[in-house]
Design a protein around this motif. Structure first.
Motif, PDB file in Angstrom:
ATOM      1  N   CYS A 125       0.832  -1.203   0.000  1.00  0.00           N
ATOM      2  CA  CYS A 125       0.000   0.000   0.000  1.00  0.00           C
ATOM      3  C   CYS A 125       0.868   1.255   0.000  1.00  0.00           C
ATOM      4  O   CYS A 125       1.924   1.300   0.633  1.00  0.00           O
ATOM      5  CB  CYS A 125      -0.931  -0.012   1.207  1.00  0.00           C
ATOM      6  N   CYS A 126       0.416   2.272  -0.719  1.00  0.00           N
ATOM      7  CA  CYS A 126       1.218   3.485  -0.928  1.00  0.00           C
ATOM      8  C   CYS A 126       0.972   4.543   0.141  1.00  0.00           C
ATOM      9  O   CYS A 126      -0.156   4.766   0.559  1.00  0.00           O
ATOM     10  CB  CYS A 126       0.904   4.091  -2.283  1.00  0.00           C
ATOM     11  N   GLN A 127       2.068   5.190   0.506  1.00  0.00           N
ATOM     12  CA  GLN A 127       1.995   6.300   1.431  1.00  0.00           C
ATOM     13  C   GLN A 127       2.880   7.441   0.944  1.00  0.00           C
ATOM     14  O   GLN A 127       3.812   7.223   0.172  1.00  0.00           O
ATOM     15  CB  GLN A 127       2.455   5.881   2.833  1.00  0.00           C
ATOM     16  N   ALA A 129       8.014  11.890  -0.342  1.00  0.00           N
ATOM     17  CA  ALA A 129       7.916  11.128  -1.591  1.00  0.00           C
ATOM     18  C   ALA A 129       7.159   9.839  -1.286  1.00  0.00           C
ATOM     19  O   ALA A 129       6.790   9.567  -0.142  1.00  0.00           O
ATOM     20  CB  ALA A 129       9.308  10.845  -2.147  1.00  0.00           C
ATOM     21  N   TRP A 130       6.936   9.017  -2.301  1.00  0.00           N
ATOM     22  CA  TRP A 130       6.107   7.819  -2.145  1.00  0.00           C
ATOM     23  C   TRP A 130       6.908   6.627  -1.647  1.00  0.00           C
ATOM     24  O   TRP A 130       8.093   6.489  -1.919  1.00  0.00           O
ATOM     25  CB  TRP A 130       5.456   7.452  -3.454  1.00  0.00           C
ATOM     26  N   ASP A 131       6.187   5.741  -0.980  1.00  0.00           N
ATOM     27  CA  ASP A 131       6.770   4.526  -0.421  1.00  0.00           C
ATOM     28  C   ASP A 131       5.691   3.453  -0.382  1.00  0.00           C
ATOM     29  O   ASP A 131       4.514   3.768  -0.226  1.00  0.00           O
ATOM     30  CB  ASP A 131       7.254   4.836   1.009  1.00  0.00           C
ATOM     31  N   ASP A 132       6.083   2.209  -0.540  1.00  0.00           N
ATOM     32  CA  ASP A 132       5.153   1.109  -0.285  1.00  0.00           C
ATOM     33  C   ASP A 132       5.354   0.673   1.160  1.00  0.00           C
ATOM     34  O   ASP A 132       6.470   0.593   1.647  1.00  0.00           O
ATOM     35  CB  ASP A 132       5.355  -0.048  -1.264  1.00  0.00           C
ATOM     36  N   ASP A 133       4.247   0.432   1.859  1.00  0.00           N
ATOM     37  CA  ASP A 133       4.326   0.053   3.260  1.00  0.00           C
ATOM     38  C   ASP A 133       3.327  -1.066   3.522  1.00  0.00           C
ATOM     39  O   ASP A 133       2.495  -1.385   2.675  1.00  0.00           O
ATOM     40  CB  ASP A 133       4.033   1.263   4.163  1.00  0.00           C
ATOM     41  N   TYR A 134       3.415  -1.650   4.707  1.00  0.00           N
ATOM     42  CA  TYR A 134       2.502  -2.719   5.103  1.00  0.00           C
ATOM     43  C   TYR A 134       1.101  -2.127   5.276  1.00  0.00           C
ATOM     44  O   TYR A 134       0.917  -1.172   6.034  1.00  0.00           O
ATOM     45  CB  TYR A 134       2.960  -3.360   6.408  1.00  0.00           C
ATOM     46  N   CYS A 135       0.129  -2.703   4.619  1.00  0.00           N
ATOM     47  CA  CYS A 135      -1.240  -2.175   4.629  1.00  0.00           C
ATOM     48  C   CYS A 135      -1.864  -2.179   6.016  1.00  0.00           C
ATOM     49  O   CYS A 135      -2.773  -1.396   6.279  1.00  0.00           O
ATOM     50  CB  CYS A 135      -2.121  -2.981   3.666  1.00  0.00           C
ATOM     51  N   TRP A 136      -1.387  -3.019   6.916  1.00  0.00           N
ATOM     52  CA  TRP A 136      -1.952  -3.128   8.258  1.00  0.00           C
ATOM     53  C   TRP A 136      -1.432  -2.061   9.213  1.00  0.00           C
ATOM     54  O   TRP A 136      -1.959  -1.894  10.306  1.00  0.00           O
ATOM     55  CB  TRP A 136      -1.710  -4.513   8.856  1.00  0.00           C
ATOM     56  N   LYS A 137      -0.407  -1.324   8.817  1.00  0.00           N
ATOM     57  CA  LYS A 137       0.105  -0.265   9.689  1.00  0.00           C
ATOM     58  C   LYS A 137      -0.927   0.861   9.794  1.00  0.00           C
ATOM     59  O   LYS A 137      -1.693   1.104   8.864  1.00  0.00           O
ATOM     60  CB  LYS A 137       1.422   0.293   9.162  1.00  0.00           C
ATOM     61  N   LYS A 138      -0.902   1.548  10.913  1.00  0.00           N
ATOM     62  CA  LYS A 138      -1.826   2.665  11.128  1.00  0.00           C
ATOM     63  C   LYS A 138      -1.077   3.972  10.982  1.00  0.00           C
ATOM     64  O   LYS A 138       0.005   4.142  11.543  1.00  0.00           O
ATOM     65  CB  LYS A 138      -2.471   2.560  12.514  1.00  0.00           C
ATOM     66  N   LYS A 139      -1.674   4.865  10.193  1.00  0.00           N
ATOM     67  CA  LYS A 139      -1.061   6.175   9.963  1.00  0.00           C
ATOM     68  C   LYS A 139      -2.133   7.157   9.527  1.00  0.00           C
ATOM     69  O   LYS A 139      -3.281   6.777   9.303  1.00  0.00           O
ATOM     70  CB  LYS A 139       0.070   6.090   8.949  1.00  0.00           C
TER      71      LYS A 139
END
Length: 186
Positions: free
Chosen positions: A143-145, A157-167
């Motif tokens: 998932c993109c952040q 800038a953009w990064d792919d991260d774990y979709c289950w993280k909360k932000k």
């Protein structure tokens, strides 16, 4: 009832219970034909997406340089709390959960379609994105952040991260005529 319909109904029922008030975003930006709602509430990517949808919006689609730049500048030059980035970033509306390495925007267009992307590139070459890191989860980062990196002087800038993280997350309300502005290119 199909699984998709069941999940969509469940999302609409469950989203209000998250405690996020759509009438009270932390901040808003009117630019590039959209109204951008910035939320400091920390949610997973799926919960953020569902929250935006339940309010008639979408997670931010930053598929063109002027849109991406307007949102980044607002984070960097706006309210100082925005720069703090809850969860070290803000969820945006792209992912590659269905097919690894093939990111697409939530409205269906492939990320590569228009030739614009803003993936984070580490000057040392260590953390270039997207990297689909599997360190914390065997399924990897999908998932993109907008990433608060480098930490001392972030560029978001953009990064792919774990979709289950909360932000934090950014919802986009499209088709807002009074938000038609021109953001100057770099």
């Amino acid at each position: 009832m199909s699984a998709y319909v069941f999940l969509a109904v469940l999302a609409v029922i469950a989203v209000p219970a998250l405690g996020v008030d759509p009438e009270d975003p932390f901040d808003t930006l009117c630019a590039e034909g959209s109204k951008w709602h910035f939320f400091m509430d920390k949610l997973t990517w799926n919960a953020s997406r569902d929250f935006c949808i339940s309010n008639g919006w979408q997670l931010a689609i930053l598929d063109a340089k002027p849109k991406d730049k307007a949102v980044r500048q607002h984070i960097l030059k706006g309210n100082i709390a925005l720069k703090a980035a809850p969860g070290n970033g803000y969820w945006m509306g792209c992912e590659d959960q269905g097919c690894e390495g093939h990111f697409h925007w939530l409205e269906g267009n492939p990320l590569e379609r228009d030739g614009y992307s803003n993936w984070y590139q580490d000057p040392r070459g260590i953390y270039n994105q997207p990297n689909d890191n599997h360190q914390l989860d065997a399924t990897g980062q999908d998932c993109c952040q907008m990433w608060k990196e480098p930490r001392k002087k972030p560029v978001f800038a953009w990064d792919d991260d774990y979709c289950w993280k909360k932000k934090g997350f950014i919802c986009e309300e499209t088709g807002i005529d009074e938000c038609l502005t021109n953001i100057t290119e770099d």
